[in-house]
Design a protein around this motif. Structure first.
Motif, PDB file in Angstrom:
ATOM      1  N   LEU A  52       0.834  -1.192   0.000  1.00  0.00           N
ATOM      2  CA  LEU A  52       0.000   0.000   0.000  1.00  0.00           C
ATOM      3  C   LEU A  52       0.873   1.249   0.000  1.00  0.00           C
ATOM      4  O   LEU A  52       1.988   1.248   0.519  1.00  0.00           O
ATOM      5  CB  LEU A  52      -0.903   0.018   1.234  1.00  0.00           C
ATOM      6  CG  LEU A  52      -1.952  -1.093   1.325  1.00  0.00           C
ATOM      7  CD1 LEU A  52      -2.625  -1.062   2.688  1.00  0.00           C
ATOM      8  CD2 LEU A  52      -2.984  -0.957   0.228  1.00  0.00           C
ATOM      9  N   SER A  53       0.352   2.316  -0.581  1.00  0.00           N
ATOM     10  CA  SER A  53       1.105   3.564  -0.669  1.00  0.00           C
ATOM     11  C   SER A  53       0.184   4.749  -0.430  1.00  0.00           C
ATOM     12  O   SER A  53      -0.997   4.721  -0.798  1.00  0.00           O
ATOM     13  CB  SER A  53       1.756   3.688  -2.049  1.00  0.00           C
ATOM     14  OG  SER A  53       2.307   4.983  -2.229  1.00  0.00           O
ATOM     15  N   MET A  54       0.745   5.804   0.164  1.00  0.00           N
ATOM     16  CA  MET A  54      -0.015   7.031   0.374  1.00  0.00           C
ATOM     17  C   MET A  54      -0.120   7.863  -0.900  1.00  0.00           C
ATOM     18  O   MET A  54      -0.824   8.874  -0.925  1.00  0.00           O
ATOM     19  CB  MET A  54       0.640   7.867   1.473  1.00  0.00           C
ATOM     20  CG  MET A  54       0.496   7.290   2.870  1.00  0.00           C
ATOM     21  SD  MET A  54      -1.226   7.127   3.404  1.00  0.00           S
ATOM     22  CE  MET A  54      -1.686   8.853   3.582  1.00  0.00           C
ATOM     23  N   GLU A  55       0.563   7.457  -1.963  1.00  0.00           N
ATOM     24  CA  GLU A  55       0.546   8.238  -3.193  1.00  0.00           C
ATOM     25  C   GLU A  55      -0.856   8.353  -3.783  1.00  0.00           C
ATOM     26  O   GLU A  55      -1.149   9.290  -4.525  1.00  0.00           O
ATOM     27  CB  GLU A  55       1.497   7.622  -4.218  1.00  0.00           C
ATOM     28  CG  GLU A  55       2.970   7.769  -3.849  1.00  0.00           C
ATOM     29  CD  GLU A  55       3.880   7.195  -4.913  1.00  0.00           C
ATOM     30  OE1 GLU A  55       3.364   6.763  -5.964  1.00  0.00           O
ATOM     31  OE2 GLU A  55       5.107   7.183  -4.699  1.00  0.00           O
ATOM     32  N   ALA A  56      -1.714   7.397  -3.471  1.00  0.00           N
ATOM     33  CA  ALA A  56      -3.082   7.452  -3.992  1.00  0.00           C
ATOM     34  C   ALA A  56      -3.923   8.512  -3.297  1.00  0.00           C
ATOM     35  O   ALA A  56      -4.987   8.885  -3.792  1.00  0.00           O
ATOM     36  CB  ALA A  56      -3.743   6.083  -3.841  1.00  0.00           C
ATOM     37  N   PHE A  57      -3.440   8.999  -2.154  1.00  0.00           N
ATOM     38  CA  PHE A  57      -4.199   9.976  -1.376  1.00  0.00           C
ATOM     39  C   PHE A  57      -3.479  11.324  -1.422  1.00  0.00           C
ATOM     40  O   PHE A  57      -2.576  11.586  -0.627  1.00  0.00           O
ATOM     41  CB  PHE A  57      -4.348   9.509   0.074  1.00  0.00           C
ATOM     42  CG  PHE A  57      -5.036   8.182   0.212  1.00  0.00           C
ATOM     43  CD1 PHE A  57      -6.414   8.091   0.231  1.00  0.00           C
ATOM     44  CD2 PHE A  57      -4.292   7.011   0.312  1.00  0.00           C
ATOM     45  CE1 PHE A  57      -7.048   6.864   0.356  1.00  0.00           C
ATOM     46  CE2 PHE A  57      -4.915   5.778   0.440  1.00  0.00           C
ATOM     47  CZ  PHE A  57      -6.299   5.706   0.458  1.00  0.00           C
TER      48      PHE A  57
END
Length: 249
Positions: A52-57
């Motif tokens: 999972l990555s925070m790049e989507a948010f």
């Protein structure tokens, strides 16, 4: 049809502006694709199907969203998992990047325990995760009644550097905490763990709000993915190999 005088008056974008606009929409579409992929992973219960990555948010600075970098988020997550068991209950209050790293670590195979995670967050994009509970610091105890006094490990990052926000966030933490006493040196893993990450100028208030659980400023440097002008500090009621207390009150 010949162009009218009105057409001549219409503003025209330069080639550079058109390229910038194209890049903007390209980044927006790529981020939306990341978010849809993340949503699909969450709906599949994320059983080791990728990191999972925070790049989507995308951060919303107007909502005071500033994500930790991976190193900081991972350090916080590891300390919340240190000594955890299947019975451990971890609350993540307004710190979604730490939550993401908790999910990544638990899916990596490095940890055999399966503690209960709960993310308390205002941003409903994170509702793609089953652990999401909507949280508004303006209503600090408007939460599901069954969650009261049930968490033995909490990390909190109040969204705003104001006395009002910090005080209300502390009310939430107190409401969620299963105990409100300092750590027992003889039983550190079984004692209440509290981490609060917020601005340096909140230090006096933080140590006052959480004095009964023995919180102190640590020497751990909190870093954000896109930098932050405000000096940030990590406050905790325990020492560990990642940080020591910077001073004693």
């Amino acid at each position: 049809m010949a162009p009218s005088d009105e057409d001549d008056d219409m503003p025209q974008l330069s080639a550079g502006a058109l390229d910038a606009l194209k890049d903007f929409y390209g980044e927006r579409d790529a981020r939306q694709k990341q978010f849809e992929d993340l949503k699909a992973q969450a709906e599949d219960n994320f059983e080791g199907k990728g990191r999972l990555s925070m790049e989507a948010f995308a951060e919303d600075w107007n909502a005071s969203q500033f994500w930790y970098n991976d190193e900081t988020a991972t350090t916080l997550a590891r300390q919340l998992l240190d000594g955890a068991t299947d019975e451990t209950r971890i609350a993540v209050v307004s710190a979604p990047s730490a939550f993401i790293q908790l999910k990544n670590l638990l899916s990596s195979g490095e940890y055999t325990c399966r503690p209960q995670l709960t993310l308390f967050e205002y941003d409903e994009r994170f509702a793609v995760f089953k652990e999401f509970v909507r949280y508004d610091f303006e209503q600090p105890m408007k939460l599901p009644a069954e969650l009261k006094s049930s968490f033995d490990r909490i990390v909190c990052d109040p969204p705003f550097l104001s006395q009002d926000c910090q005080t209300k966030a502390a009310l939430t933490v107190r409401w969620l905490a299963e105990s409100w006493t300092p750590q027992d040196p003889a039983n550190k893993t079984g004692s209440f763990h509290l981490i609060v990450c917020t601005g340096e100028r909140m230090e006096t208030l933080i140590e006052k709000l959480y004095s009964k659980v023995g919180i102190h400023t640590t020497d751990f440097a909190v870093k954000h993915a896109k930098g932050l002008s405000n000096e940030f500090r990590c406050y905790a009621n325990f020492e560990c190999h990642d940080w020591k207390w910077a001073k004693q009150s």
